[in-house]
Design an enzyme around this catalytic site. Structure first.
Site, PDB file in Angstrom:
ATOM      1  CE  LYS A  22     -18.448 -29.886  21.548  1.00  0.00           C
ATOM      2  NZ  LYS A  22     -19.164 -31.020  22.031  1.00  0.00           N
ATOM      3  CG  ASP A  69      -9.805 -30.842  24.926  1.00  0.00           C
ATOM      4  OD1 ASP A  69      -9.999 -30.224  23.859  1.00  0.00           O
ATOM      5  OD2 ASP A  69     -10.502 -31.820  25.277  1.00  0.00           O
ATOM      6  CD1 TRP A  79     -16.375 -35.590  27.379  1.00  0.00           C
ATOM      7  CD2 TRP A  79     -14.574 -35.503  26.056  1.00  0.00           C
ATOM      8  NE1 TRP A  79     -16.764 -35.938  26.107  1.00  0.00           N
ATOM      9  CE2 TRP A  79     -15.674 -35.899  25.285  1.00  0.00           C
ATOM     10  CE3 TRP A  79     -13.332 -35.377  25.443  1.00  0.00           C
ATOM     11  CZ2 TRP A  79     -15.577 -36.185  23.928  1.00  0.00           C
ATOM     12  CZ3 TRP A  79     -13.229 -35.644  24.101  1.00  0.00           C
ATOM     13  CH2 TRP A  79     -14.339 -36.039  23.346  1.00  0.00           C
TER      14      TRP A  79
HETATM   15  C1  LMR Z   1     -19.911 -34.037  25.318  1.00  0.00           C
HETATM   16  O1  LMR Z   1     -19.103 -34.074  26.246  1.00  0.00           O
HETATM   17  O2  LMR Z   1     -21.104 -34.289  25.465  1.00  0.00           O
HETATM   18  C2  LMR Z   1     -19.431 -33.641  23.942  1.00  0.00           C
HETATM   19  O3  LMR Z   1     -18.094 -33.325  23.973  1.00  0.00           O
HETATM   20  C3  LMR Z   1     -19.809 -34.601  22.900  1.00  0.00           C
HETATM   21  C4  LMR Z   1     -19.078 -35.910  22.979  1.00  0.00           C
HETATM   22  O4  LMR Z   1     -18.546 -36.323  21.947  1.00  0.00           O
HETATM   23  O5  LMR Z   1     -19.023 -36.521  24.047  1.00  0.00           O
END
Ligand code: LMR
Length: 398
Positions: A246, A211, A130
């Site tokens: 979520k 996570d 991420w």
């Molecule tokens: C995402 O990956 O889209 C979500 O976790 C929201 C974010 O804050 O990026």
């Protein structure tokens, strides 16, 4: 003081939200930010959340400060949710849990805590991971390295390469793992792979950092925390951050948790005091509302059942959309196998498009997705799925 500042470009995920909002095209589709949407495209407040909020409004008698650790009731209930009640009892005083301002707040709090314990610690993160993991962990001072994870050609996990890379980590290093519903690729470790990671951590002495942002959106609440529970049961140390954004739909309420498991109750007690001081030095105390809602739901049999029921509806809708998208793409006569989308879990999968193809989807078709071609499956519905598949096919054929 500010005259030499240069403006930064928008956050790659949040920028898409803004661009989609201002696009006048009636056929526009938002597959960007990871927010659950129902068949009508709405991100509704969950039923149990509404009911818990009504109770709080009625019963709350004070707004006085709580503490840097947040609500003790929330922390115990969330520890149950993440670890299961039996394991929470077994771990006893070796575990400490903090309410945090969302999962992001939990990740940053953990990183700042680690930075105090061992400045500049090495943390290995999956490639890809991420996007916001990098600033959340790196800007606290941790040294970020990557391990291979997703194979874009075969749409699977590069497990041997991953194990080889994380075996370079030792005592004092951390390995960041996605508990379930990997963001961005949707490919999760299976139980045997979690077992192998646990054995490697035991042998090499590194501390896993999990996570868990999507518990309940993959296979179910307990199944999605299989890896967390296995590592918590078998290893001397573990860090787990969970999010209620979520699975409770509490995005803007910033509700999450940080759990640290230490190898002795003395070490856990010291960690508790250090994390308290760290939180106090950043934001003093986490916001209360979302955590009070979650504590209310988890403490009440009826609300809990209704929440689990609605979460199951969410999960099943996502899984059905995955299958439906594969069917729709298969109708387009493309020479590509999209069946991996059905095997992957949670909100995200990569479509397997280049950044140029993604830009064409955005600019010519008003279909918004991240450059990596990650899509939020929950942004699909029965009114836009055909247009989506046709647009993807048109871009792939052009
Ligand atoms: C995402 O990956 O889209 C979500 O976790 C929201 C974010 O804050 O990026």
């Amino acid at each position: 003081m500010f005259e030499r500042l240069n403006p930064l470009s928008a956050d790659p995920i949040l920028g898409l939200m803004a661009a989609h909002r201002t696009d006048p095209n009636p056929r526009k589709i938002d597959l960007g930010v990871g927010v659950y949407k129902d068949e009508q495209g709405n991100t509704a407040v969950m039923r149990a959340v509404k009911a818990a909020e009504a109770r709080l409004l009625q019963n709350q008698t004070t707004k006085t400060y709580v503490s840097p650790a947040g609500s003790a009731a929330f922390n115990e209930r969330v520890a149950d949710l993440v670890l299961g009640t039996t394991l929470r009892h077994t771990l006893g005083d070796r575990r400490t849990t903090f309410q945090t301002p969302g999962g992001c707040g939990g990740l940053r709090l953990a990183a700042e805590f680690i930075q105090k314990v061992k400045p500049g610690s090495k943390i290995l993160v999956s490639d890809p991971t991420w996007a916001n993991h990098i600033p959340l962990l790196g800007e606290a001072g941790l040294q970020i390295e990557t391990y291979p994870y997703y194979d874009h050609n075969n749409h699977g996990i590069r497990f041997d390469a991953m194990m080889e890379q994380i075996s370079t980590a030792g005592a004092g290093d951390l390995v960041l793992l996605h508990g379930c519903c990997h963001n961005p690729c949707g490919a999760d470790l299976n139980q045997a792979q979690w077992q192998a990671v646990a054995e490697l951590a035991q042998r090499k002495g590194f501390t896993p950092f999990i996570d868990l942002a999507y518990q309940g959106l993959g296979d179910g609440l307990a199944d999605d925390s299989f890896g967390v529970r296995l590592l918590a049961e078998t290893l001397p140390e573990l860090i787990v951050v969970s999010s209620c954004s979520k699975n409770f739909g509490l995005y803007r309420e910033r509700t999450g948790s940080l759990t640290v498991i230490a190898d002795s109750s003395n070490a856990a007690r010291a960690a508790t005091s250090q994390i308290s001081a760290t939180a106090r030095g950043i934001y003093s105390m986490p916001p209360d509302h979302g955590a009070s809602v979650v504590a209310e739901i988890l403490a009440d049999t009826e609300l809990n059942q209704d929440w689990e029921l609605e979460l199951t509806e969410v999960r099943e809708r996502i899984n059905n959309l995955r299958s439906a998208l594969v069917v729709e793409l298969n109708k387009q006569g493309l020479d590509r196998d999209f069946s991996f989308i059905e095997q992957e879990k949670g909100m995200f999968s990569f479509l397997g498009l280049s950044a140029g193809q993604v830009h064409t989807l955005i600019n010519d078709y008003s279909i918004y997705l991240v450059d990596s071609s990650r899509i939020n499956i929950a942004g699909i519905n029965s009114s836009n799925i055909e247009y989506l598949a046709q647009s993807i096919a048109a871009v792939l054929k052009s």
